[in-house]
Write an enzyme that holds these catalytic residues in place. Structure first.
Site, short mmCIF file in Angstrom:
data_model
loop_
_atom_site.label_atom_id
_atom_site.label_comp_id
_atom_site.label_asym_id
_atom_site.label_seq_id
_atom_site.Cartn_x
_atom_site.Cartn_y
_atom_site.Cartn_z
N ASN A 6 55.38 19.70 -101.46
CA ASN A 6 54.80 20.18 -102.81
C ASN A 6 53.76 19.09 -103.12
O ASN A 6 54.18 18.00 -103.88
CB ASN A 6 55.97 20.29 -103.75
CG ASN A 6 55.33 20.78 -105.07
OD1 ASN A 6 54.21 21.32 -105.38
ND2 ASN A 6 55.99 20.75 -105.99
N LYS A 8 51.79 19.43 -105.79
CA LYS A 8 51.56 19.40 -107.19
C LYS A 8 50.16 19.23 -107.45
O LYS A 8 49.38 20.01 -106.84
CB LYS A 8 52.29 18.37 -107.88
CG LYS A 8 53.81 18.15 -107.41
CD LYS A 8 54.76 17.34 -108.34
CE LYS A 8 56.08 17.71 -107.82
NZ LYS A 8 56.96 16.69 -108.70
N HIS A 91 59.53 26.22 -109.95
CA HIS A 91 59.49 24.60 -110.03
C HIS A 91 59.78 24.34 -111.44
O HIS A 91 59.49 24.68 -112.23
CB HIS A 91 58.17 24.01 -109.49
CG HIS A 91 58.46 22.55 -109.25
ND1 HIS A 91 58.18 21.69 -110.17
CD2 HIS A 91 58.79 21.91 -107.90
CE1 HIS A 91 58.58 20.60 -109.77
NE2 HIS A 91 58.89 20.53 -108.41
N GLU A 93 58.92 22.12 -113.10
CA GLU A 93 57.71 21.65 -114.01
C GLU A 93 57.13 23.09 -114.47
O GLU A 93 56.44 23.01 -115.52
CB GLU A 93 56.63 20.79 -113.16
CG GLU A 93 57.03 19.50 -113.00
CD GLU A 93 56.67 18.51 -111.61
OE1 GLU A 93 55.77 19.34 -110.79
OE2 GLU A 93 57.23 17.78 -111.28
N GLU A 148 67.14 21.31 -106.97
CA GLU A 148 66.35 20.16 -107.52
C GLU A 148 67.04 19.57 -108.75
O GLU A 148 66.54 20.03 -109.70
CB GLU A 148 64.75 20.41 -107.73
CG GLU A 148 63.93 20.84 -106.57
CD GLU A 148 62.40 20.53 -106.49
OE1 GLU A 148 62.25 19.62 -105.76
OE2 GLU A 148 62.01 21.26 -107.23
N GLY A 154 60.44 12.75 -109.20
CA GLY A 154 59.32 12.06 -109.72
C GLY A 154 59.93 10.76 -110.43
O GLY A 154 59.26 9.99 -110.98
N SER A 184 62.63 12.95 -105.21
CA SER A 184 62.48 11.80 -104.74
C SER A 184 63.23 11.50 -103.45
O SER A 184 63.61 10.65 -102.94
CB SER A 184 63.33 10.54 -105.71
OG SER A 184 62.64 10.62 -106.83
P1 PGA Z 1 59.44 14.23 -106.02
O1 PGA Z 1 59.04 15.68 -106.53
O2 PGA Z 1 59.86 13.98 -104.44
O3 PGA Z 1 58.25 13.62 -106.42
O4 PGA Z 1 60.64 13.66 -106.77
C1 PGA Z 1 60.02 16.45 -105.93
C2 PGA Z 1 59.74 18.21 -106.41
O5 PGA Z 1 59.26 18.28 -107.76
O6 PGA Z 1 59.49 18.80 -105.64
#
Ligand code: PGA
Length: 224
Positions: A6, A8, A91, A93, A148, A154, A184
């Site tokens: 992803n 983003k 997601h 976010e 998640e 992140g 992560s």
């Molecule tokens: P990250 O993000 O691997 O940077 O923690 C995971 C995600 O939000 O899909």
């Protein structure tokens, strides 16, 4: 085994093209389904460069209407027209920053599946939240769930393999679909996470932006 990157809000069309060319030329393991999820503006380049490969291109979101007065949104039929294979929905976010709710996520997922897209639907902590977020989704052969934990996204903090396994078992007890772990995931922790029986793949954010790191995570998914 599915490994999805992803991106983003990273990589415009030029960078996307260069990255996908690099990805196309790698010897990726045959037993891992590899997917990239570029921003909307870079989807066309990714589809073009990866045409004829086994690597799938997914969007990061999708609206439920076919078309209409929905400024800033993109429909499943538009994604399909572009050659996009699937989409992420829900997601964290999107839920935290852009007002997506269980209901809108369910509508996005249902419309995308009905249109013929594959869907990665994201759900997060806690167990009560997991169960609530899953309760609005219906089983579909083209549906995958990404677990998640929000505190792991992140942040560099990763769920232990045991914790991931437990949460994935909860997800599977509610909805019998493949479950990806997200939060992560890095080359250094991918193998042990992906080795868990209930972990069917990874949704990778930050580490999917670098070709070498993403390749290493795809390799870690092989034979596990
Ligand atoms: P990250 O993000 O691997 O940077 O923690 C995971 C995600 O939000 O899909």
């Amino acid at each position: 085994m599915l490994v999805a990157g992803n991106w983003k809000m990273f990589k415009g069309p030029e960078e996307a093209r260069a990255f996908c060319r690099g990805l196309r030329d790698l010897a990726l393991p045959g037993d891992v389904d590899v997917v990239v999820c570029p921003p909307y503006v870079s989807l066309g380049q990714a589809v073009q460069v990866l045409a004829g490969t086994e690597i799938g291109v997914f969007a990061q979101n999708c609206h439920w209407a076919v078309d209409g007065a929905f400024t800033g949104e993109v429909s499943a039929s538009m994604l399909l027209e572009l050659g996009v294979y699937g989409t992420i929905v829900g997601h964290s976010e999107r839920r935290q920053l852009f007002g997506d709710t269980d209901e809108t996520v369910a509508r996005r997922a249902a419309a995308a599946l009905a249109a013929g897209l594959h869907v990665i639907a994201c759900v997060g902590e806690t167990e009560a939240v997991l169960r609530r977020q899953l309760s609005v989704l219906d089983h579909d052969d083209n549906l995958v769930v990404a677990y998640e934990p929000v505190w792991a996204i992140g942040t560099g903090k990763t769920a232990t393999p045991e914790l991931a396994q437990e949460a994935h078992e909860v997800v599977k007890s509610v909805l019998d679909v493949p479950v990806l772990y997200g939060g992560s995931v890095k080359p250094g922790n991918a193998r042990e996470l992906l080795a868990q029986a209930a972990v069917d793949g990874a949704l990778v954010g930050g580490a999917s932006l670098e070709l070498e790191a993403f390749e290493a995570i795809c390799q870690a998914g092989s034979l596990s």
